[in-house]
Design a protein around this motif. Structure first.
Motif, short mmCIF file in Angstrom:
data_model
loop_
_atom_site.label_atom_id
_atom_site.label_comp_id
_atom_site.label_asym_id
_atom_site.label_seq_id
_atom_site.Cartn_x
_atom_site.Cartn_y
_atom_site.Cartn_z
N VAL A 190 65.13 -13.80 35.79
CA VAL A 190 66.26 -13.69 35.41
C VAL A 190 67.36 -14.12 35.85
CG1 VAL A 190 68.46 -11.63 35.95
CG2 VAL A 190 65.27 -11.39 35.07
N LEU A 191 67.04 -14.68 37.25
CA LEU A 191 67.97 -15.79 36.99
C LEU A 191 68.45 -17.13 36.74
CD1 LEU A 191 67.77 -15.66 41.28
CD2 LEU A 191 69.78 -15.12 39.65
N VAL A 192 66.86 -17.56 36.31
CA VAL A 192 66.64 -18.93 35.92
C VAL A 192 67.10 -18.75 34.43
CG1 VAL A 192 64.67 -20.64 34.48
CG2 VAL A 192 64.71 -20.12 36.64
N THR A 193 67.48 -17.23 33.22
CA THR A 193 67.84 -17.70 32.54
C THR A 193 69.51 -17.08 32.18
OG1 THR A 193 65.35 -15.89 31.39
CG2 THR A 193 67.53 -15.55 30.67
N ALA A 194 69.84 -16.71 33.54
CA ALA A 194 71.08 -16.69 33.62
C ALA A 194 70.99 -18.03 33.66
CB ALA A 194 71.36 -15.75 34.63
N PHE A 195 70.92 -18.87 34.13
CA PHE A 195 71.57 -20.99 35.14
C PHE A 195 71.17 -21.42 33.43
CE2 PHE A 195 71.31 -19.54 39.36
CZ PHE A 195 72.42 -19.88 39.71
N LEU A 196 70.61 -21.31 32.68
CA LEU A 196 70.09 -21.77 31.22
C LEU A 196 70.93 -21.31 30.11
CD1 LEU A 196 66.15 -22.60 32.14
CD2 LEU A 196 67.64 -23.75 31.82
#
Length: 148
Positions: free
Chosen positions: A16-22
Motif C-alpha cells: 500500500v505504501l509503495v503503491t502510494a509513492f509510485l
C-alpha cells in the motif's frame, strides 16, 4: 531451502505504501519500481501491483521473485503489461523466456534487489546456470514491444 512467499499483513501494508509513492511518481530508494496493471485472467478486470523492472543486456525485464503469483498467470493469459509511475504510463507486449535466457536475468535481479535473495536457492555469487535451474519457480518476462 528458499523461503516461501506469503502475502501477510506486513507485506500488504508495504505494498500500500509503495503503491502510494509510485502513484505520485516518487521513486523508492534502491528500487526500480513501477505499478504493473494486468487484465485478470478470470474476471477480466484490471489488477495492479508494484513490481521492479530491471535492465539487462540492453533489454527490460519483469521478474517474479516470489514465484507464480497472480500477475504471472494474468500475463500468461494476456501478454499485455501496463507499467505506470506517476504520470508516466507505458504499455508493453511481454514474452515469457526460457530457463537459459532467464538465468542471467535472475542473477542480475538478485544482485540489484538483494531483499529478494531469501526466495532463491542460488546465491548472488553463483553462476547464471544456477539461477537458470530456478527459472521454473521464478518466471521472467521480456518487455518485448512497446505499444505507445
Amino acid at each position: 531451502m528458499a523461503k516461501k512467499y506469503r502475502l501477510g499483513v506486513v507485506r500488504k501494508a508495504v505494498n500500500v505504501l509503495v503503491t502510494a509513492f509510485l502513484n505520485r511518481g516518487v521513486p523508492i530508494a534502491g528500487s526500480t519500481g513501477w505499478l504493473l496493471t494486468t487484465r485478470g485472467r478470470k474476471s477480466g478486470t484490471d489488477r495492479t501491483t508494484p513490481v521492479n523492472v530491471i535492465e539487462v543486456g540492453g533489454e527490460r525485464w519483469l521478474v517474479s521473485p516470489y514465484g507464480r503469483v497472480g500477475w504471472v498467470y494474468n500475463l500468461r493469459a494476456d501478454a499485455t503489461a501496463r507499467l505506470r509511475r506517476g504520470q508516466t504510463t507505458e504499455t508493453w507486449e511481454v514474452e515469457e523466456v526460457d530457463a537459459a535466457t532467464a538465468g542471467p536475468v535472475l542473477r542480475a535481479y538478485v544482485g540489484k534487489l538483494p531483499v529478494t535473495a531469501p526466495f532463491f536457492d542460488a546465491k548472488a555469487s553463483d553462476p547464471a546456470e544456477a539461477f537458470a535451474g530456478e527459472a521454473d519457480r521464478h518466471p521472467v518476462f521480456r518487455l518485448a514491444r512497446s505499444r505507445a
